[in-house]
Motif scaffolding. Sequence first.
Motif, PDB file in Angstrom:
ATOM      1  N   SER A 310       0.841  -1.193   0.000  1.00 32.59           N
ATOM      2  CA  SER A 310       0.000   0.000   0.000  1.00 32.59           C
ATOM      3  C   SER A 310       0.884   1.255   0.000  1.00 32.59           C
ATOM      4  CB  SER A 310      -0.887  -0.026   1.255  1.00 32.59           C
ATOM      5  OG  SER A 310      -1.731   1.073   1.232  1.00 32.59           O
ATOM      6  N   GLY A 311       0.565   2.192  -0.895  1.00 31.86           N
ATOM      7  CA  GLY A 311       1.327   3.448  -0.958  1.00 31.86           C
ATOM      8  C   GLY A 311       2.573   3.357  -1.806  1.00 31.86           C
ATOM      9  N   GLY A 313       2.836   3.289  -4.975  1.00 34.75           N
ATOM     10  CA  GLY A 313       2.764   4.113  -6.194  1.00 34.75           C
ATOM     11  C   GLY A 313       2.084   3.414  -7.361  1.00 34.75           C
ATOM     12  N   LYS A 314       1.376   2.315  -7.104  1.00 31.63           N
ATOM     13  CA  LYS A 314       0.756   1.529  -8.191  1.00 31.63           C
ATOM     14  C   LYS A 314      -0.331   2.338  -8.912  1.00 31.63           C
ATOM     15  CE  LYS A 314      -0.646  -1.665  -5.299  1.00 31.63           C
ATOM     16  NZ  LYS A 314      -0.208  -1.122  -4.006  1.00 31.63           N
ATOM     17  N   SER A 315      -1.237   2.926  -8.110  1.00 30.57           N
ATOM     18  CA  SER A 315      -2.327   3.693  -8.739  1.00 30.57           C
ATOM     19  C   SER A 315      -1.767   4.907  -9.463  1.00 30.57           C
ATOM     20  CB  SER A 315      -3.329   4.161  -7.689  1.00 30.57           C
ATOM     21  OG  SER A 315      -3.851   3.062  -7.016  1.00 30.57           O
ATOM     22  N   THR A 316      -0.732   5.516  -8.873  1.00 29.30           N
ATOM     23  CA  THR A 316      -0.122   6.678  -9.518  1.00 29.30           C
ATOM     24  C   THR A 316       0.422   6.282 -10.893  1.00 29.30           C
ATOM     25  OG1 THR A 316       0.445   7.516  -7.335  1.00 29.30           O
ATOM     26  CG2 THR A 316       1.577   8.524  -9.197  1.00 29.30           C
TER      27      THR A 316
HETATM   28  N1  LIG Z   1      -3.153  13.484  -5.550  1.00 32.43           N
HETATM   29  C1  LIG Z   1      -2.234  13.210  -4.636  1.00 32.43           C
HETATM   30  N2  LIG Z   1      -1.694  14.195  -3.900  1.00 32.43           N
HETATM   31  C2  LIG Z   1      -0.746  13.944  -2.990  1.00 32.43           C
HETATM   32  N3  LIG Z   1      -0.248  12.720  -2.734  1.00 32.43           N
HETATM   33  C3  LIG Z   1      -0.760  11.692  -3.431  1.00 32.43           C
HETATM   34  C4  LIG Z   1      -1.771  11.875  -4.410  1.00 32.43           C
HETATM   35  N4  LIG Z   1      -2.065  10.662  -4.948  1.00 32.43           N
HETATM   36  C5  LIG Z   1      -1.269   9.769  -4.313  1.00 32.43           C
HETATM   37  N5  LIG Z   1      -0.485  10.376  -3.429  1.00 32.43           N
HETATM   38  C6  LIG Z   1       0.507   9.743  -2.572  1.00 32.43           C
HETATM   39  O1  LIG Z   1       1.300   8.923  -3.400  1.00 32.43           O
HETATM   40  C7  LIG Z   1       1.654   7.734  -2.726  1.00 32.43           C
HETATM   41  C8  LIG Z   1       1.314   6.549  -3.621  1.00 32.43           C
HETATM   42  O2  LIG Z   1      -0.096   6.506  -3.764  1.00 32.43           O
HETATM   43  P1  LIG Z   1      -0.781   5.419  -4.697  1.00 32.43           P
HETATM   44  O3  LIG Z   1      -2.248   5.609  -4.575  1.00 32.43           O
HETATM   45  O4  LIG Z   1      -0.193   5.465  -6.046  1.00 32.43           O
HETATM   46  O5  LIG Z   1      -0.325   4.077  -3.962  1.00 32.43           O
HETATM   47  P2  LIG Z   1      -0.816   2.594  -4.202  1.00 32.43           P
HETATM   48  O6  LIG Z   1       0.399   1.756  -4.355  1.00 32.43           O
HETATM   49  O7  LIG Z   1      -1.799   2.518  -5.297  1.00 32.43           O
HETATM   50  O8  LIG Z   1      -1.510   2.320  -2.801  1.00 32.43           O
HETATM   51  P3  LIG Z   1      -2.780   1.424  -2.463  1.00 32.43           P
HETATM   52  O9  LIG Z   1      -2.428   0.024  -2.786  1.00 32.43           O
HETATM   53  O10 LIG Z   1      -2.968   1.629  -1.004  1.00 32.43           O
HETATM   54  O11 LIG Z   1      -3.905   1.955  -3.291  1.00 32.43           O
HETATM   55  C9  LIG Z   1       0.935   7.737  -1.403  1.00 32.43           C
HETATM   56  O12 LIG Z   1       1.830   8.117  -0.401  1.00 32.43           O
HETATM   57  C10 LIG Z   1      -0.116   8.797  -1.568  1.00 32.43           C
HETATM   58  O13 LIG Z   1      -0.374   9.450  -0.359  1.00 32.43           O
END
Ligand SMILES: Nc1ncnc2c1ncn2[C@@H]1O[C@H](COP(=O)(O)OP(=O)(O)OP(=O)(O)O)[C@@H](O)[C@H]1O
Length: 519
Positions: A310-311, A313-316
């Motif tokens: 979690s966190g 950066g996958k969704s990013t």
């Molecule tokens: N719009 C935004 N503004 C500021 N920080 C962001 C934004 N979107 C994501 N983040 C930060 O970027 C980091 C990665 O987020 P992301 O959603 O890509 O993670 P993830 O791997 O998809 O997590 P998860 O599995 O929990 O969904 C996190 O620390 C999050 O707080």
Amino acid sequence: MWLWRAAVPFIVVGLWQLVYELDVTSRVLLPSPHAVWDAGLRLHSSAVLWPNLWSTVSAALAALALSAAVGIPAGILLGMAPRTWTVLAPYLNAVNSMPRIALAPVFFVALGIGQGSKIALGFSIAVFVFLMNARIGVLSADEDQLKVCVALGASRFQLFRKLYLPVAVPAIFTALRLGIVFALLGVVGSEIIASRAGVGQLITTYSATLSMAQVYALLIFLAIFTSVLTMLVGVGEALLLRRQRPDRRRGRAPTGMCKEREEQSTDRHPVRLHSVSVRFPGAGSPPDPVLENLSLDVPGGQFVAIVGASGAGKSTLLNVVAGLTPVSAGSATVLGRPPRAGRADVGYMFARDALLPWRTARRNVELGLELQGTAAPARPERALHMLDLVRLSSAAGKYPAQLSQGMRQRVALARTLACDPELLLMDEPFAALDALTRSSLRDMLLDIWDDEAHRKTVLFVTHDLTEALVLADRVITIADGAVRSDVRVPYGRPRDQRALMARADYRALYDRLHADLTA
Ligand SMILES: Nc1ncnc2c1ncn2[C@@H]1O[C@H](COP(=O)(O)OP(=O)(O)OP(=O)(O)O)[C@@H](O)[C@H]1O
């Protein structure tokens, strides 16, 4: 319950008669119910009541219509533009908190004593009810619904029409109920201050001669008018929000893809990311990178699973490919072009289905087709074909609230596939489902993906390593915003999860990837 409701007026009249008999208050101030009833009958049969009542009611209805016509679009636009709201909010709140009845003399001077000034005062009070409620209605829009609409290519105007306006409907009905009262308040207030006709003017005249029975009879007439109008609004609301008509049309051969498509890319790698970094403003100073120096090439037709804590950066990463998040450094190319939100050749599916609750399953699937400009006659056929593909033809006419979570997610899959995207981005699409449903949806996805003629490139984000190894050709683990490992899955298809898990080489691969994730 109904009996109690019907009994309330009799109880009130009984108490009123009792107070009158006990002589608790002046009989001039509070005449008997019988005297008020008589006054009402006399007014009804006189030539005085109806022209005056019509003068008041027509002005109130005009003020209501004008307030709705101005207040609803203004409220929705302010809901859609938070920065404009931040600038204007103090001024709008200041005007809203002003006792607008004090504007009556201004309207008399500007418009003369008559219908115009009554409507203006009613409008000045009721318009804020519509504006504030419509704005609050817009704020209730789900962030995922917004993301889906943007990913499907909605313009600002389409967002207004297809998302914000319908989502604000319940709040608008609340505003209508309140607006009736406020418009009437303005109109009668204006009539009491100065007018040539109207119930307010009659009330002033009768009060001057202490004919209180007539005054109360007039107030009861106004209350009846307001109640009837509020009831009609309630009926309209029930009819509009019910909309549960089953759709009898069934799918035949699919026709009509999304009209505007990007020119076919000749690049054999639909996704190319080179040294991509993403920093969000405000996340530390200087902001920590969420993705840093990440490079990734994905060949056409490949099913890639992206796994990370979690966190990580996958969704990013998916948002960068979808064109929803700009890169801070590096370069990204998607199907031969820079990423852009709303492309028909890129489909995006999320963990939450984000279906629009006021649309049937079929109409939800049609959403992307509408936003991409597919001709209206071709949409139902295409949507029904997609529902057939996810084995939901029989639920085409049902609303999201009538579907199970798994069915809703299948509708979301059909919606994503409706424009026949070449690249499919899936962000934990089955995370909210139970194990059995998840497994059946995985099989369904693989069946669809396996169609040689339309094989899509898939980027599939998951937390679940087993899911990644069962589904994908290639697994990429991400940690701290960078690719930690990138492995090809060495198993043929179809894959049986239980058989895979019994193999020693599978367990070794799993343990290696798991170690990469937790290192
Ligand atoms: N719009 C935004 N503004 C500021 N920080 C962001 C934004 N979107 C994501 N983040 C930060 O970027 C980091 C990665 O987020 P992301 O959603 O890509 O993670 P993830 O791997 O998809 O997590 P998860 O599995 O929990 O969904 C996190 O620390 C999050 O707080």
